[in-house]
Design a protein around this motif. Sequence first.
Motif, PDB file in Angstrom:
ATOM      1  N   GLY A 142       2.036 -11.644  -3.270  1.00  0.00           N
ATOM      2  CA  GLY A 142       0.838 -10.638  -3.723  1.00  0.00           C
ATOM      3  C   GLY A 142       0.587  -9.490  -3.143  1.00  0.00           C
ATOM      4  O   GLY A 142       0.145  -8.586  -3.553  1.00  0.00           O
ATOM      5  N   ILE A 143       1.288  -9.445  -1.717  1.00  0.00           N
ATOM      6  CA  ILE A 143       1.165  -8.078  -0.938  1.00  0.00           C
ATOM      7  C   ILE A 143       1.824  -7.035  -1.686  1.00  0.00           C
ATOM      8  O   ILE A 143       1.644  -5.756  -1.228  1.00  0.00           O
ATOM      9  CB  ILE A 143       1.732  -8.207   0.313  1.00  0.00           C
ATOM     10  N   ILE A 144       2.661  -7.247  -2.743  1.00  0.00           N
ATOM     11  CA  ILE A 144       3.457  -6.148  -3.391  1.00  0.00           C
ATOM     12  C   ILE A 144       2.229  -5.271  -4.038  1.00  0.00           C
ATOM     13  O   ILE A 144       2.530  -4.261  -4.140  1.00  0.00           O
ATOM     14  CB  ILE A 144       4.344  -6.689  -4.472  1.00  0.00           C
ATOM     15  N   GLY A 145       1.177  -5.849  -4.565  1.00  0.00           N
ATOM     16  CA  GLY A 145       0.079  -5.187  -5.035  1.00  0.00           C
ATOM     17  C   GLY A 145      -0.525  -3.978  -4.213  1.00  0.00           C
ATOM     18  O   GLY A 145      -1.193  -3.240  -4.600  1.00  0.00           O
ATOM     19  N   GLY A 146      -0.120  -4.137  -2.906  1.00  0.00           N
ATOM     20  CA  GLY A 146      -0.907  -2.966  -2.133  1.00  0.00           C
ATOM     21  C   GLY A 146       0.079  -1.815  -2.076  1.00  0.00           C
ATOM     22  O   GLY A 146      -0.207  -0.853  -1.577  1.00  0.00           O
ATOM     23  N   ALA A 147       1.150  -2.024  -2.601  1.00  0.00           N
ATOM     24  CA  ALA A 147       2.143  -0.852  -2.828  1.00  0.00           C
ATOM     25  C   ALA A 147       2.653  -0.352  -1.422  1.00  0.00           C
ATOM     26  O   ALA A 147       2.567   0.990  -1.269  1.00  0.00           O
ATOM     27  CB  ALA A 147       1.530   0.243  -3.856  1.00  0.00           C
ATOM     28  N   ASP A 148       2.845  -0.996  -0.563  1.00  0.00           N
ATOM     29  CA  ASP A 148       3.109  -0.761   0.842  1.00  0.00           C
ATOM     30  C   ASP A 148       4.129  -1.588   1.394  1.00  0.00           C
ATOM     31  O   ASP A 148       4.208  -2.647   1.640  1.00  0.00           O
ATOM     32  CB  ASP A 148       1.969  -1.024   1.802  1.00  0.00           C
ATOM     33  N   GLY A 149       5.468  -0.909   1.274  1.00  0.00           N
ATOM     34  CA  GLY A 149       6.790  -1.453   1.335  1.00  0.00           C
ATOM     35  C   GLY A 149       6.815  -2.159   2.856  1.00  0.00           C
ATOM     36  O   GLY A 149       7.084  -3.371   2.875  1.00  0.00           O
ATOM     37  N   PRO A 150       6.408  -1.488   3.896  1.00  0.00           N
ATOM     38  CA  PRO A 150       6.663  -1.877   5.280  1.00  0.00           C
ATOM     39  C   PRO A 150       5.660  -3.204   5.382  1.00  0.00           C
ATOM     40  O   PRO A 150       6.239  -4.237   6.081  1.00  0.00           O
ATOM     41  CB  PRO A 150       6.221  -0.884   6.091  1.00  0.00           C
ATOM     42  N   THR A 151       4.567  -3.213   4.812  1.00  0.00           N
ATOM     43  CA  THR A 151       3.735  -4.162   5.020  1.00  0.00           C
ATOM     44  C   THR A 151       4.292  -5.636   4.474  1.00  0.00           C
ATOM     45  O   THR A 151       4.162  -6.605   4.789  1.00  0.00           O
ATOM     46  CB  THR A 151       2.191  -4.069   4.381  1.00  0.00           C
ATOM     47  N   ALA A 152       4.843  -5.247   3.021  1.00  0.00           N
ATOM     48  CA  ALA A 152       5.443  -6.372   2.324  1.00  0.00           C
ATOM     49  C   ALA A 152       6.518  -7.047   3.218  1.00  0.00           C
ATOM     50  O   ALA A 152       6.639  -8.205   3.293  1.00  0.00           O
ATOM     51  CB  ALA A 152       5.808  -5.905   1.075  1.00  0.00           C
TER      52      ALA A 152
END
Length: 376
Positions: A142-152
Amino acid sequence: MFDTISELLQNSGIANMSFKELVMIVVALVFLYLAIRKGYEPYLLIPIAFGILLVNLPLGGLMSPPTDGESGGLLYYLYQGIDLGVYPPLIFLCLGASTDFGPLLANPKTLLLGGAAQFGIFSAFFLAIVVGMSPEEAASIGIIGGADGPTAIYLTSQLAEHILPAIALAAYSYMALVPIIQPPLMRLITNEEERKVKMEQLRSVSKKEKILFPIVTTLFVSLIIPSATTLIGMLMLGNLIRESGRVPKLTETLQNAFMYSVTVILGVSVGAKATGETFLTWTTIVITILGLIAFAVGTASGLLIGKLMYKWTNGQINPLIGAAGVSAVPMAARVVQKEGIKYNPNNYLLMHAMSPNVAGVIGSAVTAGVLLSFFG
């Protein structure tokens, strides 16, 4: 002589290469082509692809753990920075030093647009649960939806390390494809009248406000969601270093040399986990599809909230800036600017789009903290 040559060939990588290793080497070469020839996220995709190449070369031993009397492979030790959750927060430190939160402070109501983009995360989370993923895997997808690689990468390394290569490649692939994925959604959801809206110039934000913002944000978020402290704390520390104006050399280092150094090590380490056994699975296909859904829903949610704000403000908000609520900084904001100027040549939306863009960075970090507190 013949026996020596025969033994050399038998011990070579060519003789010991499996079909899956061969496929992954081809995958690595394709990613290198996309990064170098097409320019898709080259700063990270080049090291990731080369990490994939290195780890799938037979008998290289770059990811071998240490044994009695022998040290481990180079990439094994570099990977510990991901395993221990070190590299992504360092990226956030650098990102904070590169980010101007002035547009967000000048127009705080656009924080809603950054929050709206997080709907993509939860939509993909529930879809992943439906198709049989574990809660930890679903949160990572799901975190891919934030479009934030480091967070993912950070969240996946803590919750579902076995799917980290697929998550990382999906996250950065969709970040690179922002200019391709977002414009059709913009044109589908908004009408021409809305896309022509010219927004008023932002107010000037004082130095005092910019210095207080990272301190207050760290206190507020960390006290409410302690598990988000690592990412938010590093992001805000980097921003405070920038806005203090007292350490320009440190700011410059974080924005450039240190950022690129950590990015190379992070990329190679992520690629080093992409062996054939872990990457060539049905799960990887599911992650790729759900990641795209998450990103599309996140973009669409921002645009829909943008349309509502257009109505609430009697046409003062251009809903296109809602697409920048995802965390792909500053690419998503640039796409908004490029799309907006097609319909109104005098439309300068970049700084307005940067507000939900940086809000999306905060939002994805907070969401990761929430997911980590539930499933970590």
